[in-house]
Design a protein around this motif. Sequence first.
Motif, PDB file in Angstrom:
ATOM      1  N   SER A 228       3.919   4.902   6.625  1.00  0.00           N
ATOM      2  CA  SER A 228       2.875   5.819   6.177  1.00  0.00           C
ATOM      3  C   SER A 228       3.469   7.188   5.881  1.00  0.00           C
ATOM      4  N   ALA A 229       2.706   7.983   5.158  1.00  0.00           N
ATOM      5  CA  ALA A 229       3.028   9.383   4.904  1.00  0.00           C
ATOM      6  C   ALA A 229       1.748  10.178   5.063  1.00  0.00           C
ATOM      7  N   ALA A 251      -4.523  13.504   7.596  1.00  0.00           N
ATOM      8  CA  ALA A 251      -4.762  12.367   6.713  1.00  0.00           C
ATOM      9  C   ALA A 251      -3.433  11.672   6.467  1.00  0.00           C
ATOM     10  N   ALA A 252      -3.425  10.351   6.576  1.00  0.00           N
ATOM     11  CA  ALA A 252      -2.207   9.570   6.348  1.00  0.00           C
ATOM     12  C   ALA A 252      -2.545   8.389   5.444  1.00  0.00           C
ATOM     13  N   ARG A 253      -1.598   8.014   4.587  1.00  0.00           N
ATOM     14  CA  ARG A 253      -1.788   6.861   3.714  1.00  0.00           C
ATOM     15  C   ARG A 253      -0.802   5.776   4.105  1.00  0.00           C
ATOM     16  N   LEU A 254      -1.314   4.607   4.462  1.00  0.00           N
ATOM     17  CA  LEU A 254      -0.468   3.463   4.757  1.00  0.00           C
ATOM     18  C   LEU A 254       0.195   2.986   3.477  1.00  0.00           C
ATOM     19  N   THR A 255       1.486   2.720   3.568  1.00  0.00           N
ATOM     20  CA  THR A 255       2.232   2.339   2.380  1.00  0.00           C
ATOM     21  C   THR A 255       3.234   1.255   2.737  1.00  0.00           C
ATOM     22  N   ASP A 266      -8.625   0.024   4.432  1.00  0.00           N
ATOM     23  CA  ASP A 266      -8.522   1.307   3.749  1.00  0.00           C
ATOM     24  C   ASP A 266      -7.142   1.891   4.035  1.00  0.00           C
ATOM     25  N   ARG A 267      -6.365   2.115   2.983  1.00  0.00           N
ATOM     26  CA  ARG A 267      -5.025   2.675   3.181  1.00  0.00           C
ATOM     27  C   ARG A 267      -5.072   4.115   3.683  1.00  0.00           C
ATOM     28  N   TRP A 268      -6.122   4.847   3.335  1.00  0.00           N
ATOM     29  CA  TRP A 268      -6.240   6.231   3.791  1.00  0.00           C
ATOM     30  C   TRP A 268      -6.848   6.261   5.192  1.00  0.00           C
ATOM     31  N   GLN A 269      -6.160   6.909   6.109  1.00  0.00           N
ATOM     32  CA  GLN A 269      -6.609   7.049   7.482  1.00  0.00           C
ATOM     33  C   GLN A 269      -6.702   8.543   7.805  1.00  0.00           C
TER      34      GLN A 269
END
Length: 281
Positions: A228-229, A251-255, A266-269
């Motif tokens: 994630s980033a 806010a973090a985006r799983l990648t 949901d990739r956005w956490q």
Amino acid sequence: MSFQGRFSRTAACLVALAGLLAAGLARAQTPSPLNEWQYSAGVVLKERFDPDPPKWEKLIGFGGEMLPRFEGASNYYFEPGPTIDIRYRNIAFFSTGEGLGVNLLHSKDYRVGTALVYDMGRSEGTYYRLRGRNDLSAAPALKVFGEYVLFPVIVRADVRYNVGGVGGWIGDAGMYLPIAGNDHFFVFAGGSVTLADQNYMSHAFGVDEVEAAHTHLPTYTPGGGLKSAGVGTNATYIFGKHWFLDGVAAAARLTGPAGSSPVVNDRWQIAFSLSLAYDFR
């Protein structure tokens, strides 16, 4: 007055507290969307502006946080909890965010240490999205971390090994800086990336044959890599001589292998929290 001058007037109070909100509340899942630096934002600056700290520093608070139900969830829940931050000079600490640890090396420009932390795992409970997936038991984790100040930027990296539970290795690299400050208000902001090995990824995001049969999801065996980033901010408001009000958002985006998992809704956490704390100095 210069920005650095304003910062130095409030740093002695703030650096021990700035990460306090995130410290106490991000413990319900594996892990929180909060950036790792948010658990201890500003602590490395302490020796720069407070070279002779009191022997003991004790801060106690209470608040609540909004978190996703699990990594990759699209539903959120609220969790209240205490925050505790006790430090012996710049050497040892017990913190609900940083864990129980020691700064093995420290100066006004860097801090290197190790700590024992605790991961609360993931339980199916009554949440239907987790039905059929294996529980991840709560377990301790060993952490090694380092921070370096290129004022006003702070660079941080850490690596953790989970002893049981989700298992495996996970690490973070990030940077943050103070973006506003005066005698009563201060803000940190920054970002980080998180990487994990295959053992961690397979437990957190994989789907084995048994889980596939119970959930009707396809089997999935992720590899290790970028997980994630994210970005985040910590804001602290000081009132009276000892009281602090903290707000944290991230806010973090799983990648990578995590973002491609069929269990991710949901990739956005995101995470939000608010806490009130008292400094006993």
